[in-house]
Write a protein that holds these residues in place. Sequence first.
Motif, PDB file in Angstrom:
ATOM      1  N   VAL A  42       0.635  -1.024   0.075  1.00 33.45           N
ATOM      2  CA  VAL A  42      -0.155  -0.177  -0.187  1.00 33.45           C
ATOM      3  C   VAL A  42       0.978   1.205  -0.312  1.00 33.45           C
ATOM      4  CG1 VAL A  42      -2.097  -0.968   0.764  1.00 33.45           C
ATOM      5  CG2 VAL A  42      -0.703  -0.083   2.095  1.00 33.45           C
ATOM      6  N   VAL A  43       0.526   2.051  -0.261  1.00 34.78           N
ATOM      7  CA  VAL A  43       1.318   3.752  -0.660  1.00 34.78           C
ATOM      8  C   VAL A  43       1.106   3.788   0.868  1.00 34.78           C
ATOM      9  CG1 VAL A  43       0.994   6.250  -1.011  1.00 34.78           C
ATOM     10  CG2 VAL A  43       0.209   4.241  -3.216  1.00 34.78           C
ATOM     11  N   SER A  44       2.831   4.515   1.479  1.00 29.75           N
ATOM     12  CA  SER A  44       2.499   5.013   2.897  1.00 29.75           C
ATOM     13  C   SER A  44       3.576   6.353   2.522  1.00 29.75           C
ATOM     14  CB  SER A  44       3.161   3.899   3.708  1.00 29.75           C
ATOM     15  OG  SER A  44       3.250   3.813   5.040  1.00 29.75           O
ATOM     16  N   ARG A  45       3.096   7.193   2.994  1.00 26.70           N
ATOM     17  CA  ARG A  45       4.099   8.130   2.889  1.00 26.70           C
ATOM     18  C   ARG A  45       4.780   8.593   4.235  1.00 26.70           C
ATOM     19  NH1 ARG A  45       0.573  13.439   4.816  1.00 26.70           N
ATOM     20  NH2 ARG A  45       1.026  13.174   6.575  1.00 26.70           N
ATOM     21  N   ARG A  46       4.141   7.402   5.067  1.00 24.16           N
ATOM     22  CA  ARG A  46       5.484   7.075   6.306  1.00 24.16           C
ATOM     23  C   ARG A  46       6.551   6.769   5.655  1.00 24.16           C
ATOM     24  NH1 ARG A  46       1.469   6.395  11.671  1.00 24.16           N
ATOM     25  NH2 ARG A  46       0.313   8.232  11.579  1.00 24.16           N
ATOM     26  N   LEU A  47       5.974   5.770   5.561  1.00 27.00           N
ATOM     27  CA  LEU A  47       7.131   4.669   4.945  1.00 27.00           C
ATOM     28  C   LEU A  47       8.161   5.412   3.989  1.00 27.00           C
ATOM     29  CD1 LEU A  47       6.212   1.508   5.857  1.00 27.00           C
ATOM     30  CD2 LEU A  47       6.975   2.912   7.206  1.00 27.00           C
ATOM     31  N   VAL A  53       6.030   6.888  -3.683  1.00 24.40           N
ATOM     32  CA  VAL A  53       7.563   7.476  -5.210  1.00 24.40           C
ATOM     33  C   VAL A  53       6.378   7.025  -6.313  1.00 24.40           C
ATOM     34  CG1 VAL A  53       9.650   7.314  -5.749  1.00 24.40           C
ATOM     35  CG2 VAL A  53       9.335   6.980  -3.538  1.00 24.40           C
ATOM     36  N   LEU A  54       6.329   6.372  -6.709  1.00 21.42           N
ATOM     37  CA  LEU A  54       5.710   5.851  -7.749  1.00 21.42           C
ATOM     38  C   LEU A  54       4.057   7.039  -7.860  1.00 21.42           C
ATOM     39  CD1 LEU A  54       6.318   2.228  -8.263  1.00 21.42           C
ATOM     40  CD2 LEU A  54       7.167   4.394  -9.714  1.00 21.42           C
ATOM     41  N   TRP A  55       3.074   6.733  -7.105  1.00 27.29           N
ATOM     42  CA  TRP A  55       2.169   7.689  -6.887  1.00 27.29           C
ATOM     43  C   TRP A  55       2.352   9.378  -6.992  1.00 27.29           C
ATOM     44  CZ3 TRP A  55       0.192  11.150  -3.487  1.00 27.29           C
ATOM     45  CH2 TRP A  55      -1.242  11.869  -3.717  1.00 27.29           C
ATOM     46  N   ASN A  56       3.800   8.977  -6.205  1.00 29.64           N
ATOM     47  CA  ASN A  56       3.633  11.029  -6.597  1.00 29.64           C
ATOM     48  C   ASN A  56       3.869  11.025  -7.658  1.00 29.64           C
ATOM     49  OD1 ASN A  56       3.538  13.193  -4.965  1.00 29.64           O
ATOM     50  ND2 ASN A  56       5.298  12.739  -3.514  1.00 29.64           N
ATOM     51  N   LEU A  57       4.974  10.264  -8.450  1.00 30.88           N
ATOM     52  CA  LEU A  57       5.456  10.833  -9.618  1.00 30.88           C
ATOM     53  C   LEU A  57       4.219  11.287 -10.343  1.00 30.88           C
ATOM     54  CD1 LEU A  57       8.465   8.999  -9.812  1.00 30.88           C
ATOM     55  CD2 LEU A  57       9.170  11.120  -9.945  1.00 30.88           C
ATOM     56  N   ALA A  58       3.694  10.082 -10.721  1.00 33.25           N
ATOM     57  CA  ALA A  58       2.518   9.796 -11.673  1.00 33.25           C
ATOM     58  C   ALA A  58       0.938  10.349 -11.072  1.00 33.25           C
ATOM     59  CB  ALA A  58       1.538   8.200 -11.411  1.00 33.25           C
ATOM     60  N   TYR A  59       0.652  11.169 -10.263  1.00 33.33           N
ATOM     61  CA  TYR A  59       0.471  12.465  -9.624  1.00 33.33           C
ATOM     62  C   TYR A  59       1.190  13.555 -10.373  1.00 33.33           C
ATOM     63  CZ  TYR A  59      -1.886  16.099  -7.059  1.00 33.33           C
ATOM     64  OH  TYR A  59      -3.568  17.121  -6.463  1.00 33.33           O
ATOM     65  N   ASN A 132      -8.433   7.519  -2.825  1.00 35.00           N
ATOM     66  CA  ASN A 132      -6.939   8.397  -4.099  1.00 35.00           C
ATOM     67  C   ASN A 132      -8.053   9.729  -5.023  1.00 35.00           C
ATOM     68  OD1 ASN A 132      -5.087   7.980  -2.284  1.00 35.00           O
ATOM     69  ND2 ASN A 132      -4.764   5.958  -3.642  1.00 35.00           N
ATOM     70  N   ALA A 133      -9.008   8.579  -5.366  1.00 30.20           N
ATOM     71  CA  ALA A 133      -9.868   9.409  -6.407  1.00 30.20           C
ATOM     72  C   ALA A 133     -10.248  10.344  -6.369  1.00 30.20           C
ATOM     73  CB  ALA A 133     -10.174   8.032  -7.314  1.00 30.20           C
ATOM     74  N   VAL A 139      -8.793  18.035  -5.952  1.00 28.60           N
ATOM     75  CA  VAL A 139      -7.868  18.634  -5.759  1.00 28.60           C
ATOM     76  C   VAL A 139      -7.190  19.594  -7.751  1.00 28.60           C
ATOM     77  CG1 VAL A 139      -4.901  18.388  -5.942  1.00 28.60           C
ATOM     78  CG2 VAL A 139      -5.784  18.005  -4.454  1.00 28.60           C
ATOM     79  N   ALA A 140      -7.621  18.447  -8.342  1.00 24.49           N
ATOM     80  CA  ALA A 140      -7.536  19.130  -9.924  1.00 24.49           C
ATOM     81  C   ALA A 140      -8.949  20.377  -9.602  1.00 24.49           C
ATOM     82  CB  ALA A 140      -7.790  17.724 -11.260  1.00 24.49           C
ATOM     83  N   ALA A 141      -9.792  19.935  -9.569  1.00 24.62           N
ATOM     84  CA  ALA A 141     -10.896  21.216  -9.344  1.00 24.62           C
ATOM     85  C   ALA A 141     -10.708  21.919  -8.984  1.00 24.62           C
ATOM     86  CB  ALA A 141     -12.196  20.291  -8.969  1.00 24.62           C
ATOM     87  N   TYR A 142      -9.965  21.883  -7.891  1.00 25.07           N
ATOM     88  CA  TYR A 142      -9.129  23.526  -7.074  1.00 25.07           C
ATOM     89  C   TYR A 142      -8.754  24.123  -7.929  1.00 25.07           C
ATOM     90  CZ  TYR A 142      -7.111  25.751  -3.175  1.00 25.07           C
ATOM     91  OH  TYR A 142      -6.807  26.424  -2.315  1.00 25.07           O
ATOM     92  N   GLY A 143      -7.359  23.503  -8.508  1.00 20.84           N
ATOM     93  CA  GLY A 143      -6.413  23.991  -9.365  1.00 20.84           C
ATOM     94  C   GLY A 143      -7.085  24.713 -10.737  1.00 20.84           C
ATOM     95  N   ALA A 144      -7.804  23.566 -11.291  1.00 17.43           N
ATOM     96  CA  ALA A 144      -9.011  24.479 -12.505  1.00 17.43           C
ATOM     97  C   ALA A 144      -9.719  25.661 -11.718  1.00 17.43           C
ATOM     98  CB  ALA A 144      -9.540  22.886 -12.678  1.00 17.43           C
ATOM     99  N   ALA A 145     -10.443  25.215 -11.077  1.00 18.52           N
ATOM    100  CA  ALA A 145     -11.201  26.996 -10.760  1.00 18.52           C
ATOM    101  C   ALA A 145     -10.100  28.023 -10.203  1.00 18.52           C
ATOM    102  CB  ALA A 145     -11.525  26.631  -9.556  1.00 18.52           C
ATOM    103  N   LEU A 146      -9.459  28.177  -9.582  1.00 18.26           N
ATOM    104  CA  LEU A 146      -8.267  28.806 -10.104  1.00 18.26           C
ATOM    105  C   LEU A 146      -7.789  29.325 -11.011  1.00 18.26           C
ATOM    106  CD1 LEU A 146      -6.569  27.493  -6.119  1.00 18.26           C
ATOM    107  CD2 LEU A 146      -8.246  29.502  -6.070  1.00 18.26           C
ATOM    108  N   SER A 147      -7.264  28.320 -11.661  1.00 16.82           N
ATOM    109  CA  SER A 147      -6.817  28.820 -12.893  1.00 16.82           C
ATOM    110  C   SER A 147      -7.806  29.797 -14.016  1.00 16.82           C
ATOM    111  CB  SER A 147      -6.022  27.890 -13.222  1.00 16.82           C
ATOM    112  OG  SER A 147      -5.388  27.497 -12.594  1.00 16.82           O
ATOM    113  N   THR A 148      -9.307  29.328 -13.852  1.00 12.71           N
ATOM    114  CA  THR A 148     -10.328  29.765 -14.568  1.00 12.71           C
ATOM    115  C   THR A 148     -10.402  31.250 -14.354  1.00 12.71           C
ATOM    116  OG1 THR A 148     -11.068  27.743 -15.174  1.00 12.71           O
ATOM    117  CG2 THR A 148     -12.388  29.284 -15.435  1.00 12.71           C
ATOM    118  N   ILE A 149     -10.598  30.778 -13.195  1.00 14.71           N
ATOM    119  CA  ILE A 149     -10.466  33.106 -12.155  1.00 14.71           C
ATOM    120  C   ILE A 149      -9.473  33.511 -12.859  1.00 14.71           C
ATOM    121  CG2 ILE A 149     -11.292  34.098  -9.836  1.00 14.71           C
ATOM    122  CD1 ILE A 149     -12.285  31.194  -8.940  1.00 14.71           C
TER     123      ILE A 149
END
Length: 163
Positions: A42-47, A53-59, A132-133, A139-149
């Motif tokens: 499982v994805v673990s930020r603590r470890l 690492v792969l999740w972070n790169l993909a994201y 995750n989804a 976050v994507a909607a948040y970024g898109a909304a701020l960029s649109t504004i």
Amino acid sequence: GGVLFPPEPRSARRWGQVALALAAGAGTLWIAVAVLQSQGLVVSRRLVNLPYVLWNLAYNMTILLCFLVAEAVPHFVAAPNQGTLASARRSVGGGGDMVCDAVNRNQLFLFLVANLSTGAVNLMLPTLRASNAQAFVTVAAYGAALSTIALVLHVRGITLKFW
């Protein structure tokens, strides 16, 4: 950076190649994360393990793809009586990337909107229990909304200053 984003002139073909490379890389990494999770890792930020690492790169590659699309859209969207939004911007002496110009024009206002939006998201959604989804879409909607504004204010020539 120089391989993926060379300093050559922007063209629809080049942007398509970069978008395809980002989409392929992100897709491959998302598949790798899914395979590792199916094997019990499982994805673990603590470890800071391999799935994390792969999740972070993909994201981050997916976010870069979204930013590339946001920057490419003004080059193909028609502006009233002036060709495209990007050509209209060039004719009035705009420099740099349009999204960067838009954010730079109203930094304080966008900072305030971003902070209020963060609070609203945290009040409306159980962010600590989000999948995750759900987190990605938020976050994507948040970024898109701020960029649109920012882009709407910039294209309309609106500068909001409080001093």
